[in-house]
Design a protein around this motif. Structure first.
Motif, PDB file in Angstrom:
ATOM      1  N   ALA A  44      33.473  28.862  37.390  1.00  0.00           N
ATOM      2  CA  ALA A  44      34.381  28.566  38.501  1.00  0.00           C
ATOM      3  C   ALA A  44      35.669  29.372  38.373  1.00  0.00           C
ATOM      4  CB  ALA A  44      34.687  27.071  38.533  1.00  0.00           C
ATOM      5  N   ALA A  45      36.193  29.482  37.154  1.00  0.00           N
ATOM      6  CA  ALA A  45      37.404  30.276  36.933  1.00  0.00           C
ATOM      7  C   ALA A  45      37.151  31.750  37.250  1.00  0.00           C
ATOM      8  CB  ALA A  45      37.881  30.111  35.491  1.00  0.00           C
ATOM      9  N   LEU A  46      35.982  32.237  36.899  1.00  0.00           N
ATOM     10  CA  LEU A  46      35.629  33.622  37.187  1.00  0.00           C
ATOM     11  C   LEU A  46      35.578  33.868  38.698  1.00  0.00           C
ATOM     12  CD1 LEU A  46      34.741  36.423  36.281  1.00  0.00           C
ATOM     13  CD2 LEU A  46      32.432  35.543  36.029  1.00  0.00           C
ATOM     14  N   LEU A  47      34.991  32.947  39.434  1.00  0.00           N
ATOM     15  CA  LEU A  47      34.948  33.085  40.895  1.00  0.00           C
ATOM     16  C   LEU A  47      36.354  33.049  41.493  1.00  0.00           C
ATOM     17  CD1 LEU A  47      31.856  30.882  41.821  1.00  0.00           C
ATOM     18  CD2 LEU A  47      32.023  33.378  41.896  1.00  0.00           C
ATOM     19  N   LEU A  48      37.180  32.123  41.040  1.00  0.00           N
ATOM     20  CA  LEU A  48      38.545  32.027  41.554  1.00  0.00           C
ATOM     21  C   LEU A  48      39.339  33.281  41.224  1.00  0.00           C
ATOM     22  CD1 LEU A  48      40.701  30.327  42.953  1.00  0.00           C
ATOM     23  CD2 LEU A  48      41.248  29.344  40.730  1.00  0.00           C
ATOM     24  N   MET A  49      39.229  33.751  39.986  1.00  0.00           N
ATOM     25  CA  MET A  49      39.939  34.962  39.592  1.00  0.00           C
ATOM     26  C   MET A  49      39.444  36.160  40.406  1.00  0.00           C
ATOM     27  SD  MET A  49      42.008  36.453  37.004  1.00  0.00           S
ATOM     28  CE  MET A  49      41.790  35.535  35.538  1.00  0.00           C
ATOM     29  N   SER A  50      38.158  36.211  40.681  1.00  0.00           N
ATOM     30  CA  SER A  50      37.596  37.317  41.457  1.00  0.00           C
ATOM     31  C   SER A  50      38.143  37.326  42.877  1.00  0.00           C
ATOM     32  CB  SER A  50      36.070  37.220  41.489  1.00  0.00           C
ATOM     33  OG  SER A  50      35.560  37.335  40.182  1.00  0.00           O
ATOM     34  N   LEU A  51      38.307  36.155  43.443  1.00  0.00           N
ATOM     35  CA  LEU A  51      38.857  36.070  44.798  1.00  0.00           C
ATOM     36  C   LEU A  51      40.310  36.520  44.866  1.00  0.00           C
ATOM     37  CD1 LEU A  51      37.322  32.664  45.909  1.00  0.00           C
ATOM     38  CD2 LEU A  51      36.818  34.919  46.893  1.00  0.00           C
ATOM     39  N   CYS A  52      41.006  36.488  43.721  1.00  0.00           N
ATOM     40  CA  CYS A  52      42.441  36.786  43.688  1.00  0.00           C
ATOM     41  C   CYS A  52      42.801  38.082  42.965  1.00  0.00           C
ATOM     42  CB  CYS A  52      43.178  35.625  43.020  1.00  0.00           C
ATOM     43  SG  CYS A  52      43.012  34.063  43.880  1.00  0.00           S
ATOM     44  N   THR A  53      41.819  38.854  42.551  1.00  0.00           N
ATOM     45  CA  THR A  53      42.083  40.075  41.785  1.00  0.00           C
ATOM     46  C   THR A  53      42.333  41.257  42.716  1.00  0.00           C
ATOM     47  OG1 THR A  53      40.801  39.338  39.889  1.00  0.00           O
ATOM     48  CG2 THR A  53      41.066  41.704  40.133  1.00  0.00           C
ATOM     49  N   VAL A  60      42.416  38.007  48.279  1.00  0.00           N
ATOM     50  CA  VAL A  60      43.845  38.311  48.163  1.00  0.00           C
ATOM     51  C   VAL A  60      44.055  39.120  46.886  1.00  0.00           C
ATOM     52  CG1 VAL A  60      44.675  36.310  49.458  1.00  0.00           C
ATOM     53  CG2 VAL A  60      44.291  36.102  47.022  1.00  0.00           C
ATOM     54  N   LYS A  61      45.033  39.982  46.896  1.00  0.00           N
ATOM     55  CA  LYS A  61      45.260  40.911  45.782  1.00  0.00           C
ATOM     56  C   LYS A  61      46.446  40.444  44.933  1.00  0.00           C
ATOM     57  CE  LYS A  61      42.447  43.890  47.954  1.00  0.00           C
ATOM     58  NZ  LYS A  61      41.118  43.409  48.099  1.00  0.00           N
ATOM     59  N   LEU A  62      46.271  39.359  44.178  1.00  0.00           N
ATOM     60  CA  LEU A  62      47.361  38.798  43.390  1.00  0.00           C
ATOM     61  C   LEU A  62      47.313  39.178  41.917  1.00  0.00           C
ATOM     62  CD1 LEU A  62      47.417  35.164  44.863  1.00  0.00           C
ATOM     63  CD2 LEU A  62      48.944  37.068  45.412  1.00  0.00           C
ATOM     64  N   VAL A  63      46.138  39.210  41.332  1.00  0.00           N
ATOM     65  CA  VAL A  63      45.985  39.435  39.893  1.00  0.00           C
ATOM     66  C   VAL A  63      45.697  40.914  39.645  1.00  0.00           C
ATOM     67  CG1 VAL A  63      44.644  38.831  37.837  1.00  0.00           C
ATOM     68  CG2 VAL A  63      45.077  37.098  39.599  1.00  0.00           C
ATOM     69  N   PRO A  64      46.538  41.588  38.869  1.00  0.00           N
ATOM     70  CA  PRO A  64      46.259  42.995  38.551  1.00  0.00           C
ATOM     71  C   PRO A  64      44.919  43.132  37.822  1.00  0.00           C
ATOM     72  CG  PRO A  64      48.497  42.412  37.914  1.00  0.00           C
ATOM     73  CD  PRO A  64      47.796  41.131  38.273  1.00  0.00           C
ATOM     74  N   LEU A  65      44.206  44.202  38.105  1.00  0.00           N
ATOM     75  CA  LEU A  65      42.889  44.408  37.504  1.00  0.00           C
ATOM     76  C   LEU A  65      42.929  44.397  35.972  1.00  0.00           C
ATOM     77  CD1 LEU A  65      39.882  44.793  37.835  1.00  0.00           C
ATOM     78  CD2 LEU A  65      40.291  47.225  38.250  1.00  0.00           C
ATOM     79  N   PRO A  66      43.906  45.033  35.312  1.00  0.00           N
ATOM     80  CA  PRO A  66      43.923  44.959  33.840  1.00  0.00           C
ATOM     81  C   PRO A  66      44.062  43.525  33.322  1.00  0.00           C
ATOM     82  CG  PRO A  66      45.288  46.774  34.590  1.00  0.00           C
ATOM     83  CD  PRO A  66      44.904  45.988  35.821  1.00  0.00           C
ATOM     84  N   VAL A  67      44.806  42.689  34.020  1.00  0.00           N
ATOM     85  CA  VAL A  67      44.931  41.279  33.624  1.00  0.00           C
ATOM     86  C   VAL A  67      43.586  40.578  33.784  1.00  0.00           C
ATOM     87  CG1 VAL A  67      46.035  39.076  34.192  1.00  0.00           C
ATOM     88  CG2 VAL A  67      47.393  41.185  34.139  1.00  0.00           C
ATOM     89  N   HIS A  68      42.908  40.855  34.887  1.00  0.00           N
ATOM     90  CA  HIS A  68      41.578  40.282  35.129  1.00  0.00           C
ATOM     91  C   HIS A  68      40.613  40.682  34.013  1.00  0.00           C
ATOM     92  CE1 HIS A  68      37.978  39.255  37.680  1.00  0.00           C
ATOM     93  NE2 HIS A  68      37.460  40.138  36.839  1.00  0.00           N
ATOM     94  N   LEU A  69      40.638  41.942  33.630  1.00  0.00           N
ATOM     95  CA  LEU A  69      39.728  42.414  32.585  1.00  0.00           C
ATOM     96  C   LEU A  69      40.040  41.751  31.248  1.00  0.00           C
ATOM     97  CD1 LEU A  69      39.569  46.206  33.557  1.00  0.00           C
ATOM     98  CD2 LEU A  69      37.912  44.394  34.091  1.00  0.00           C
ATOM     99  N   GLY A  70      41.313  41.549  30.951  1.00  0.00           N
ATOM    100  CA  GLY A  70      41.685  40.826  29.739  1.00  0.00           C
ATOM    101  C   GLY A  70      41.207  39.376  29.781  1.00  0.00           C
TER     102      GLY A  70
END
Length: 126
Positions: A44-53, A60-70
């Motif tokens: 669920a966290a992965l789906l939510l993060m994906s929607l916001c990366t 929506v583009k809230l989370v920078p890709l390097p943060v997502h990868l970390g």
């Protein structure tokens, strides 16, 4: 070596999130214990993060890709150690370890910039 394009990673993220949520039912450990809930919470966290990366297939583009990868690497590490950390290694281990290793691999091998931004910054057609 980072060779997975961000667009491919985005597609993998949505698929992996759904697999993590469904896997306890498919493999037979949907028993209301940590084995089930840890995996589903990560999914669920992965789906939510994906929607916001900030990559091609997000809402929506809230989370920078390097943060997502970390976060992918951290979530993968949590999955790998969760059978021992939460005390269910005597019942189920391999689904968590395999999905965790895949998550770590995806986080470490995906390019840290969006593909469309790489194309634009090099002058190539997007």
């Amino acid at each position: 070596m980072r060779f997975i394009p961000s667009r491919v990673h985005a597609m993998l993220d949505y698929g992996a999130g759904l697999v993590l949520i469904a896997l306890p039912y498919l493999v037979g450990f949907a028993d209301g214990t940590a084995a089930q809930y840890v995996m589903q919470a990560v999914g669920a966290a992965l789906l939510l993060m994906s929607l916001c990366t900030d990559y091609e297939l997000s809402a929506v583009k809230l989370v920078p890709l390097p943060v997502h990868l970390g976060a992918d690497v951290a979530a993968g590490l949590l999955l790998v150690v969760s059978p021992w950390l939460f005390g269910f290694a005597d019942r189920v281990t391999w689904p968590h370890v395999v999905m965790g290793v895949l998550e770590i691999g995806a986080g470490l091998t995906t390019r840290a910039a969006r593909d469309d931004r790489i194309a634009t910054s090099t002058g190539a057609a997007a």
